[in-house]
Design an enzyme around this catalytic site. Structure first.
Site, PDB file in Angstrom:
ATOM      1  N   HIS A 171     -82.705  47.139  43.142  1.00  0.00           N
ATOM      2  CA  HIS A 171     -82.560  45.627  43.187  1.00  0.00           C
ATOM      3  C   HIS A 171     -82.349  45.197  44.568  1.00  0.00           C
ATOM      4  O   HIS A 171     -81.650  45.738  45.337  1.00  0.00           O
ATOM      5  CB  HIS A 171     -81.462  45.149  42.255  1.00  0.00           C
ATOM      6  CG  HIS A 171     -81.622  45.189  40.571  1.00  0.00           C
ATOM      7  ND1 HIS A 171     -81.154  46.120  39.781  1.00  0.00           N
ATOM      8  CD2 HIS A 171     -82.665  44.373  40.101  1.00  0.00           C
ATOM      9  CE1 HIS A 171     -81.563  45.941  38.756  1.00  0.00           C
ATOM     10  NE2 HIS A 171     -82.543  44.881  38.538  1.00  0.00           N
ATOM     11  N   CYS A 180     -71.644  44.239  37.925  1.00  0.00           N
ATOM     12  CA  CYS A 180     -70.744  44.187  36.783  1.00  0.00           C
ATOM     13  C   CYS A 180     -70.023  42.978  36.562  1.00  0.00           C
ATOM     14  O   CYS A 180     -69.005  43.111  35.688  1.00  0.00           O
ATOM     15  CB  CYS A 180     -69.707  45.153  37.119  1.00  0.00           C
ATOM     16  SG  CYS A 180     -70.365  46.916  36.896  1.00  0.00           S
TER      17      CYS A 180
END
Length: 285
Positions: free
Chosen positions: A175, A272
């Site tokens: 990413h 996260c």
């Protein structure tokens, strides 16, 4: 800069099925995630923890499900169809429990992962990767028209071959935010590797504004979180050379965490959590 002042974070606890994502030590991953959540609370965030879902092994990487900016949540369209239910879960939480205005992507051809969206506080860069396409980048531009939005190609590193023309080094797609992330107001953290440096050059060429950079020797150190004048980066044991760079150049508060297991299937720290700023009281789920 107000763009990096946050009051809340959404996280998701780790299911047992997370260990199907690779050679992951599940209990260590859970300990690392608990330490991550604890640190978010220590720096003043109200953390909303979603329960683990065994049917969603990658749900800990909650960043990919939405892009939140200026109190508005753009619901993504994951490049991987196995993650569609994750988006549905987070949409319900953001809309019904947290009362955030929701923007949906109408273009069915669009692919968008939140881990490919870098917001500098002044403009957006959207990585065109395995998980995000041009239509996904246009959706970000449409959702937040007050900010410039530029697509940036993210290419995996070239494979290394031996004399028999067989690859001897397996390459992994990344990413955008695994390569570049914000390490302070107008400060971009970037890995020293060739692929990361190429991405940085594209950003600098297309950027509306000018940014300083922190270049770290280990590419895995490039994913950091800048929250409320505190930089969160990986531990000295994991990024020893880059840790010294952070010590030398960062003059505000720093905290470090071990992310060895959590980073095996995601970008690391930023993947996260979903961060946002709110003034209303929000209850834990």
């Amino acid at each position: 800069m107000a763009s990096f002042r946050f009051t809340h974070a959404v996280v998701c606890r780790i299911p047992l099925s997370f260990r199907t994502r690779g050679e992951i030590e599940l209990e260590e991953a859970r300990r690392q995630h608990e330490a991550f959540v604890r640190l978010l609370r220590e720096i003043g965030l109200d953390v909303i923890e979603l329960p683990p879902d065994e049917g969603l092994p990658e749900s800990v990487y909650v960043e990919d499900t939405a892009v939140v900016c200026n109190g508005i949540a753009l619901i993504t369209r994951p490049g991987s169809q196995t993650r569609v239910k994750e988006v549905e879960t987070v949409r319900a939480v953001l809309k019904k429990e947290l009362d955030l205005p929701i923007v949906e992507i109408a273009d069915e051809s669009a692919k968008l992962d939140g881990g490919d969206v870098l917001f500098t506080g002044r403009e957006f860069f959207v990585g065109l990767s395995e998980w995000t396409n041009e239509a996904g980048a246009r959706a970000v531009a449409a959702a937040f028209p007050e900010f410039p939005c530029t697509p940036v190609k993210v290419r995996p590193p070239s494979p290394v071959f031996d004399n028999s023309s067989m690859p001897i080094q397996v390459t992994q797609s990344k990413h955008l935010k695994a390569m570049v992330s914000m390490a302070g107001p107008d400060v971009i953290c970037v890995g020293a590797g060739k692929a990361s440096q190429e991405v940085l050059k594209r950003i600098e060429r297309e950027a509306t504004f000018t940014y300083q950079t922190i270049t770290v020797p280990e590419d895995e150190a490039a994913n950091v979180l800048y929250i409320n004048n505190c930089l969160i980066h990986r531990s000295k044991e994991e990024i020893s050379e880059s840790f010294k760079v952070f010590e030398d150049v960062v003059k505000f508060q720093r905290r470090s965490l071990s992310m060895s297991e959590l980073s095996k299937a995601g970008s690391g720290l930023s993947s996260c959590c979903l961060l946002f700023r709110r003034t209303k009281h929000i209850r834990n789920l």
